[in-house]
Design a protein around this motif. Structure first.
Motif, PDB file in Angstrom:
ATOM      1  N   PHE A 205       0.722  -1.324   0.166  1.00  0.00           N
ATOM      2  CA  PHE A 205      -0.158   0.198   0.525  1.00  0.00           C
ATOM      3  C   PHE A 205       1.101   1.342  -0.288  1.00  0.00           C
ATOM      4  N   CYS A 206       0.942   2.316  -1.293  1.00  0.00           N
ATOM      5  CA  CYS A 206       1.130   3.613  -0.723  1.00  0.00           C
ATOM      6  C   CYS A 206       0.993   4.337  -0.095  1.00  0.00           C
ATOM      7  N   VAL A 231       0.236  -4.855   3.027  1.00  0.00           N
ATOM      8  CA  VAL A 231      -1.083  -4.089   3.514  1.00  0.00           C
ATOM      9  C   VAL A 231      -1.650  -4.043   4.896  1.00  0.00           C
ATOM     10  N   SER A 232      -1.209  -5.286   5.621  1.00  0.00           N
ATOM     11  CA  SER A 232      -1.595  -5.361   6.838  1.00  0.00           C
ATOM     12  C   SER A 232      -1.312  -4.092   7.428  1.00  0.00           C
ATOM     13  N   ASP A 233      -0.661  -3.389   7.974  1.00  0.00           N
ATOM     14  CA  ASP A 233       0.583  -2.811   8.031  1.00  0.00           C
ATOM     15  C   ASP A 233      -0.441  -0.942   7.863  1.00  0.00           C
ATOM     16  N   ALA A 234      -0.983  -0.642   7.052  1.00  0.00           N
ATOM     17  CA  ALA A 234      -1.581   0.102   5.982  1.00  0.00           C
ATOM     18  C   ALA A 234      -3.324   0.040   7.223  1.00  0.00           C
ATOM     19  N   LEU A 235      -3.574  -0.951   7.210  1.00  0.00           N
ATOM     20  CA  LEU A 235      -5.050  -0.999   8.040  1.00  0.00           C
ATOM     21  C   LEU A 235      -5.006  -0.734   9.296  1.00  0.00           C
ATOM     22  N   THR A 236      -3.407  -0.967   9.813  1.00  0.00           N
ATOM     23  CA  THR A 236      -3.470  -0.767  11.497  1.00  0.00           C
ATOM     24  C   THR A 236      -2.672   0.113  11.348  1.00  0.00           C
TER      25      THR A 236
END
Length: 654
Positions: A205-206, A231-236
């Motif tokens: 994710f950018c 992606v997982s870091d982006a959501l958290t």
């Protein structure tokens, strides 16, 4: 004023049709599988059946591809335009350029999420057949489901599938086991989404561009981006998904509490009733005042008539009396001439002559007209002019209330060399034009810009952005990003105070005007809070003046508000009648302190004195001005205006 330059500051993005990522064949004529008591989320609104190749519109409503195609074709035949209305919300959707008849729906994006949901629901139904066998026209009951391929498999196909080179590592569950697992859990397991451009799995994710990426996307299109995470870091941690969801819930609750979609209908009915009442009130007021003065005039006429009749009687009575005396004298002389002696005639002669002389003076010249008295009604000059000029009481207009719909540019500024810089929020870019109207440079942004202002003598500019952000660009030669400043609020309008070297910004959402440092931190806030009375409804554009006052256009109040740097109201310009504002947008001040207002709804620019008094309209429809949004007066006395359609117009100003 003469029109000098016209520039189109908008551009249309070319949208390529998305490739179909669903396992259904586009040429298949099979009907969508019906399912009893299915989840409404998997049901097409048009055919009331389970989705078959779901397509998503820009309004986020999804429909079967064939259902959508039929709806688009019917709509185009009816309106003859290149758009159609969403069957659910009636939002206008444009047809993609290059889409051929019969293929309109295919140009819209496949809803892979709904396709996967439908396939999972289908797999959990009784009598599910093997997808691989069905492709070769064989019917065998399915026993397992591949979570990676989203295919139902029979026992034979399962063995082949688990021993294939590319599919040996796939996760397969028995359908019986699947039925015991909640659908939510199944949807989240092995939730691998392929990239629409490169067909690789999306894993990144950018943060800068706010886009999910595959590895090839990062290498090709985002190699210069600094913040790319998983992606997982982006959501958290790094996105505002929760903030967006909270805002959606809050806005939906607000709308529903306010009456939902029925509120606009009530607003229209209320406005019709108010217009009717106002028309009746004005007409009745005028008629009442006329009738009131009519009564006064009639009473005055009655008394004046008696006076005039008395005057006429006074003028006529002597003539009547003299005429009777003459008649009596004449009758006497005629009788004496017939029956009297000469002596009797001579005795009456002298007496009659004296009577004739006295009556002749009372009667006057018999050749003149009889005396007369007139009573005239003299019309007042004001009323006479009113009657001569009266042709209507007023005009009726339909206010669509969507003041900002279609606005593609929110801000404009100019450099010391008269270069024009425009924020194009529709295409997410900043464009720089020369003073002759040529496009010199542009910067593509990751999100939507709002307003823009120059900062200091180096022609750097500051831009408010969607996402609680202010960015700074250098504009001397080529435009380059200098820095970003995170802000506490979402800001819209922006202006720079030369004397104090700080930014003044407005927030539509929070209904406030803030003074902030160049790093985004708030110094002072005006308009809301425990210690402030509510000053603003929809504060939009901002302009800082040389005397440290702040000019704000308030769209919600149809007013211009001027406050000092401590938040005290200096003046409020909210006129009625022909000078009334209708959804005012851009404001700016020239070197002499004159204030210019983009009167958006009335298609004109108003000029105010520094104390807020109306002077005149300097531009209007006669100057080919239409829906002015942003306005700026350059150092060389050129007035730059951006219309709602993105057209930039430059006028000479003196």
């Amino acid at each position: 004023k003469s029109q000098r330059v016209k520039m189109d500051a908008t551009s249309e993005d070319v949208v390529e049709p998305m490739t179909n990522g669903v396992h259904h064949s586009e040429d298949s004529n099979t009907e969508p599988q019906e399912k009893k008591d299915c989840d409404p989320i998997s049901e097409c609104y048009i055919c009331k059946k389970v989705y078959n190749i779901p397509k998503t519109l820009p309004c986020f409503h999804a429909f079967c591809c064939s259902c959508l195609e039929d709806h688009i074709s019917k709509s185009l035949n009816q309106n003859g335009q290149k758009y159609f209305a969403c069957p659910m919300c009636e939002e206008k959707c444009e047809i993609f350029k290059g889409a051929l008849p019969g293929q309109y729906a295919h140009a819209f994006q496949d809803d892979l999420f709904l396709a996967k949901l439908v396939e999972l629901q289908s797999a959990m139904c009784e009598g599910k057949l093997c997808d691989i066998c069905e492709r070769i026209e064989e019917n065998k009951p399915a026993s397992h489901w591949c979570m990676d391929c989203n295919d139902a498999l029979c026992e034979t196909c399962l063995k082949v599938h688990l021993h294939g080179k590319t599919t040996a590592g796939h996760s397969c569950l028995s359908i019986e086991e699947m039925r015991r697992i909640p659908l939510e859990t199944l949807m989240k397991q092995k939730n691998k989404v392929p990239c629409m451009k490169h067909n690789e799995l999306i894993t990144l994710f950018c943060v800068d561009c706010r886009e999910p990426l595959c590895v090839q996307c990062m290498a090709v299109s985002h190699r210069r981006c600094e913040n790319v995470i998983t992606v997982s870091d982006a959501l958290t941690s790094r996105t505002d998904v929760n903030d967006v969801i909270s805002r959606l819930n809050k806005l939906q609750a607000t709308v529903e509490n306010a009456g939902g979609i029925g509120q606009p209908d009530r607003t229209l009915e209320n406005s019709i009733h108010e217009a009717q009442e106002r028309i009746n009130t004005i007409c009745n007021t005028i008629c009442d005042r006329v009738r009131q003065y009519q009564s006064v005039l009639l009473k005055s006429l009655e008394s004046q008539s008696e006076k005039a009749k008395g005057l006429l009687k006074d003028r006529i009575q002597p003539r009547k009396t003299g005429l009777k005396s003459i008649k009596a004298a004449n009758d006497r002389m005629q009788t004496l001439l017939r029956y009297g002696s000469d002596v009797e005639i001579l005795l009456a002669y002298n007496q009659v002559r004296k009577k004739l002389d006295s009556c002749q003076g009372a009667i006057g010249n018999t050749e003149q007209k009889a005396p007369s008295v007139r009573l005239d009604f003299i019309l007042d000059d004001t009323v006479e002019r009113f009657i001569e000029n009266f042709d209507r009481l007023g005009d009726l207009t339909v206010d669509v209330g969507d003041s900002d719909e279609g606005i593609s540019s929110w801000g404009v500024t100019c450099t010391s060399s008269d270069d024009i810089i425009v924020t194009d929020c529709k295409n997410k870019r900043i464009q720089k034009f020369s003073k002759f109207g040529d496009l010199v440079d542009y910067v593509q942004l990751e999100d939507e810009p709002r307003d823009i202002t120059t900062c200091g003598n180096r022609d750097d500019v500051a831009i408010t952005m969607i996402g609680k952000l202010v960015i700074f660009l250098a504009t001397r030669k080529t435009m380059q990003l200098i820095k970003r400043a995170k802000t506490e609020r979402q800001y819209d309008g922006i202006s720079y105070s030369e004397k104090d070297a700080y930014l003044i910004v407005s927030s539509l959402r929070d209904q406030v005007v803030d003074i902030i440092h160049l790093d985004g931190s708030v110094m002072r806030s005006f308009g809301s809070g425990a210690g402030d009375r509510v000053l603003f409804n929809e504060p939009r554009f901002i302009s800082a003046t040389p005397d440290r006052t702040i000019i704000i256009s308030d769209v919600g109040q149809n007013a211009i508000i001027c406050i000092d740097h401590n938040g005290k109201v200096v003046f409020r310009y909210k006129p009625d009648g022909q000078n009334g504002l209708k959804k005012p947008q851009g404001v700016c001040v020239d070197k002499l302190g004159n204030l210019f207002v983009a009167d958006f709804g009335n298609n004109r620019v108003q000029l105010l004195a520094s104390d807020g008094l109306f002077q005149r309209n300097v531009l209007g429809i006669e100057s080919a001005l239409e829906k002015p949004v942003a306005i700026r007066v350059s150092g060389s006395n050129r007035m730059i205006i951006v219309q709602s359609d993105g057209m930039v117009k430059v006028f000479s100003y003196s």
